[in-house]
Design an enzyme around this catalytic site. Structure first.
Site, PDB file in Angstrom:
ATOM      1  N   CYS A 139       0.829  -1.197   0.000  1.00 28.33           N
ATOM      2  CA  CYS A 139       0.000   0.000   0.000  1.00 28.33           C
ATOM      3  C   CYS A 139       0.868   1.253   0.000  1.00 28.33           C
ATOM      4  O   CYS A 139       0.627   2.195  -0.770  1.00 28.33           O
ATOM      5  CB  CYS A 139      -0.926  -0.014   1.209  1.00 28.33           C
ATOM      6  SG  CYS A 139      -2.149   1.314   1.214  1.00 28.33           S
ATOM      7  N   CYS A 140       1.894   1.277   0.848  1.00 31.17           N
ATOM      8  CA  CYS A 140       2.806   2.414   0.889  1.00 31.17           C
ATOM      9  C   CYS A 140       3.553   2.565  -0.436  1.00 31.17           C
ATOM     10  O   CYS A 140       3.809   3.682  -0.889  1.00 31.17           O
ATOM     11  CB  CYS A 140       3.815   2.258   2.020  1.00 31.17           C
ATOM     12  SG  CYS A 140       3.137   2.523   3.672  1.00 31.17           S
ATOM     13  N   CYS A 151      -3.681   3.712   9.204  1.00 37.62           N
ATOM     14  CA  CYS A 151      -2.453   3.213   9.841  1.00 37.62           C
ATOM     15  C   CYS A 151      -1.889   4.168  10.887  1.00 37.62           C
ATOM     16  O   CYS A 151      -0.713   4.079  11.251  1.00 37.62           O
ATOM     17  CB  CYS A 151      -1.407   2.919   8.769  1.00 37.62           C
ATOM     18  SG  CYS A 151      -1.909   1.659   7.576  1.00 37.62           S
ATOM     19  N   CYS A 188      -1.257   8.204   7.180  1.00 35.85           N
ATOM     20  CA  CYS A 188      -2.538   7.836   6.584  1.00 35.85           C
ATOM     21  C   CYS A 188      -3.521   7.383   7.668  1.00 35.85           C
ATOM     22  O   CYS A 188      -3.136   6.755   8.658  1.00 35.85           O
ATOM     23  CB  CYS A 188      -2.342   6.719   5.558  1.00 35.85           C
ATOM     24  SG  CYS A 188      -1.504   7.262   4.052  1.00 35.85           S
ATOM     25  N   CYS A 197       7.442   3.978   5.854  1.00 38.41           N
ATOM     26  CA  CYS A 197       6.605   3.725   4.674  1.00 38.41           C
ATOM     27  C   CYS A 197       7.411   3.229   3.489  1.00 38.41           C
ATOM     28  O   CYS A 197       6.858   2.619   2.572  1.00 38.41           O
ATOM     29  CB  CYS A 197       5.855   5.008   4.290  1.00 38.41           C
ATOM     30  SG  CYS A 197       6.915   6.340   3.731  1.00 38.41           S
TER      31      CYS A 197
END
Length: 241
Positions: free
Chosen positions: A126-127, A210, A207, A233
């Protein structure tokens, strides 16, 4: 000290990161920013800012040196509304002239995160698609970049130099040497507004899925990816170039 970095042109070979790091070892944050600007020129230098809980301090230092230095803001699609509002507040207050909001590629999101749940199943991936890859694209025109990491934040940040090699670019860490007390002094002296979420117990904001609050005695980044071994990240743990 009056820190001076070697002058280079956009097409010439970058000076050694180790050489500039030695010259700037005891420099103030403003001197580091000024040296980076002199080394590569404004058109080749960018600041990466999350507009997080401590971002106002480096943004203030950069704005005092040159408010037209480009600022890259990674709008991941998962940010708190408070962060977006804080960004707009600081842009207006500090007179920042070139803030570039960079989003992940829609094609990549549709292919790799169609249900928007990748943050839970694979936060590293995702990062990568929401931060690392967009930053790599955004930095393509630049020869050097500035960021706000500090040694007192701990973990992988404990030993960061003032200047480091980032492959095809130089990476400047103007706040690597600052203490929490010095950071607070900048906030107070410049009367900078706090991130709206600080009052709610968020000491480090990323984010939304998280990021969580921290309790007294915890590391300030303990609320990031809580319950996982992940602490970064990826934009600072791999060469973006």
């Amino acid at each position: 000290m009056n820190a001076i970095a070697p002058q280079i042109s956009p097409v010439s070979t970058l000076p050694s990161a180790a050489e500039i790091d030695r010259a700037l070892r005891d420099a103030s944050p403003a001197e580091v920013v000024a040296a980076a600007l002199k080394a590569v020129g404004r058109e080749n230098l960018a600041l990466l800012s999350s507009f997080g809980t401590e971002s106002a301090t480096l943004l203030k230092v950069v704005a005092d040196v040159d408010p037209a230095i480009p600022v890259i803001f990674l709008d991941t699609g998962w940010l708190f509304e408070e962060t977006l509002a804080y960004r707009d507040t600081l842009i207006a207050m500090l007179g920042l002239k070139d803030v570039r909001s960079v989003k992940p590629a829609e094609e990549t999101l549709s292919r790799e995160d169609p249900e928007r749940d990748l943050w839970f199943s694979d936060p590293d991936a995702c990062c990568r698609i929401r931060k690392v890859e967009p930053l790599a694209r955004a930095l393509m025109p630049f020869s050097a970049w500035l960021n706000g990491r500090k040694r007192f934040q701990g973990n992988a940040r404990t030993d960061i130099p003032v200047v480091e090699d980032d492959g095809a670019r130089l990476k400047f860490n103007p706040f690597s040497n600052v203490s929490r007390e010095e950071l607070e002094a900048i906030f107070v002296r410049a009367k900078l507004p706090r991130h709206p979420l600080v009052a709610s117990g968020f000491r480090s904001v990323g984010c939304m899925p998280c990021t969580s609050r921290t309790t007294e005695g915890e590391d300030e980044r303990a609320g990031r990816w809580r319950g996982r071994t992940k602490t970064e990240c990826g934009i600072h743990t791999m060469k973006i170039s």
